[in-house]
Design an enzyme around this catalytic site. Structure first.
Site, PDB file in Angstrom:
ATOM      1  N   HIS A  88       1.293  -1.311   0.126  1.00 36.36           N
ATOM      2  CA  HIS A  88      -0.225   0.084  -0.089  1.00 36.36           C
ATOM      3  C   HIS A  88       0.813   1.355   0.192  1.00 36.36           C
ATOM      4  O   HIS A  88       2.105   1.574   0.289  1.00 36.36           O
ATOM      5  CB  HIS A  88      -0.734   0.423   0.969  1.00 36.36           C
ATOM      6  CG  HIS A  88      -0.275   0.294   2.406  1.00 36.36           C
ATOM      7  ND1 HIS A  88      -0.219  -0.809   3.273  1.00 36.36           N
ATOM      8  CD2 HIS A  88       0.147   1.369   3.434  1.00 36.36           C
ATOM      9  CE1 HIS A  88       0.675   0.042   4.757  1.00 36.36           C
ATOM     10  NE2 HIS A  88       0.422   0.198   4.294  1.00 36.36           N
TER      11      HIS A  88
HETATM   12  P1  TYD Z   1      -2.303  -3.843   7.624  1.00 34.02           P
HETATM   13  O1  TYD Z   1      -2.344  -2.173   7.098  1.00 34.02           O
HETATM   14  O2  TYD Z   1      -2.787  -5.116   6.787  1.00 34.02           O
HETATM   15  O3  TYD Z   1      -1.125  -3.837   7.810  1.00 34.02           O
HETATM   16  P2  TYD Z   1       0.538  -3.869   6.749  1.00 34.02           P
HETATM   17  O4  TYD Z   1       0.384  -3.012   6.278  1.00 34.02           O
HETATM   18  O5  TYD Z   1       1.376  -4.257   7.945  1.00 34.02           O
HETATM   19  O6  TYD Z   1       0.077  -5.362   5.826  1.00 34.02           O
HETATM   20  O7  TYD Z   1      -2.709  -4.016   8.689  1.00 34.02           O
HETATM   21  C1  TYD Z   1      -3.500  -4.887   9.744  1.00 34.02           C
HETATM   22  C2  TYD Z   1      -4.439  -4.433  10.701  1.00 34.02           C
HETATM   23  O8  TYD Z   1      -4.209  -3.688  11.162  1.00 34.02           O
HETATM   24  C3  TYD Z   1      -5.805  -3.515   9.508  1.00 34.02           C
HETATM   25  O9  TYD Z   1      -6.769  -4.505  10.753  1.00 34.02           O
HETATM   26  C4  TYD Z   1      -5.760  -2.555   9.920  1.00 34.02           C
HETATM   27  C5  TYD Z   1      -5.205  -2.729  11.471  1.00 34.02           C
HETATM   28  N1  TYD Z   1      -4.113  -1.199  12.191  1.00 34.02           N
HETATM   29  C6  TYD Z   1      -4.689  -0.860  13.267  1.00 34.02           C
HETATM   30  O10 TYD Z   1      -5.985  -0.967  13.579  1.00 34.02           O
HETATM   31  N2  TYD Z   1      -3.515   0.181  13.634  1.00 34.02           N
HETATM   32  C7  TYD Z   1      -2.505   0.512  12.956  1.00 34.02           C
HETATM   33  O11 TYD Z   1      -2.011   1.633  13.069  1.00 34.02           O
HETATM   34  C8  TYD Z   1      -2.653  -0.215  11.795  1.00 34.02           C
HETATM   35  C9  TYD Z   1      -0.775  -0.086  11.233  1.00 34.02           C
HETATM   36  C10 TYD Z   1      -3.420  -1.224  10.871  1.00 34.02           C
END
Ligand code: TYD
Length: 135
Positions: free
Chosen positions: A52
């Site tokens: 992302h």
């Molecule tokens: P995600 O964006 O998929 O992680 P990555 O980019 O590392 O693959 O995030 C995983 C889950 O955690 C998603 O449901 C969103 C949640 N999340 C939060 O609630 N707060 C945060 O600060 C972050 C980074 C993720």
């Protein structure tokens, strides 16, 4: 356009005979006020994460244990860097597609972020990201 997508900063080390202590503070390693800290650990072997970009968020990523390969893409060029030191931080500004690969089993990746979590700041579709940075 910047000549490199990889912006590493030194994390000041204040360790002594008792052990290690590293400092990330505003005006030092941190160029922005921190509104959120999260860390990624216990990553399932073989899993990659991220995929992302952000519209506004700024982040400082510090691999405080183990190692991870960070891949950055600005819509035209891709660069990778291995984070394997608690003494280096990777600054990631807005408009960069990021992926995290090759997590070591002991990896702990700390992320200092400039804003609270906001799903509306994410671009999770790569083609949409390319259109976003193109204009
Ligand atoms: P995600 O964006 O998929 O992680 P990555 O980019 O590392 O693959 O995030 C995983 C889950 O955690 C998603 O449901 C969103 C949640 N999340 C939060 O609630 N707060 C945060 O600060 C972050 C980074 C993720």
């Amino acid at each position: 356009m910047s000549s490199t997508l990889v912006h590493l900063v030194d994390i000041p080390q204040r360790g002594d005979a008792r052990g290690q202590l590293a400092v990330a503070e505003l005006g030092g390693a941190l160029p922005f006020p921190v509104r959120r800290v999260y860390w990624i650990h216990g990553t399932t072997p073989g899993v990659s994460r991220g995929f992302h970009a952000h519209k506004k968020l700024r982040q400082l990523c510090v691999c405080v244990a183990g190692s991870v390969r960070m891949s950055l893409f600005d819509g035209r060029r891709e660069e990778s860097v291995i984070l394997d030191s608690h003494a280096k931080g990777l600054l990631i500004g807005p408009g960069l597609w990021r992926e995290m690969h090759d997590f070591s089993p002991d990896c702990v990746l700390m992320v200092f972020a400039s804003t609270e979590y906001d799903e509306g700041d994410y671009i999770r579709d790569r083609d949409q990201f390319i259109r976003h940075v193109a204009g």
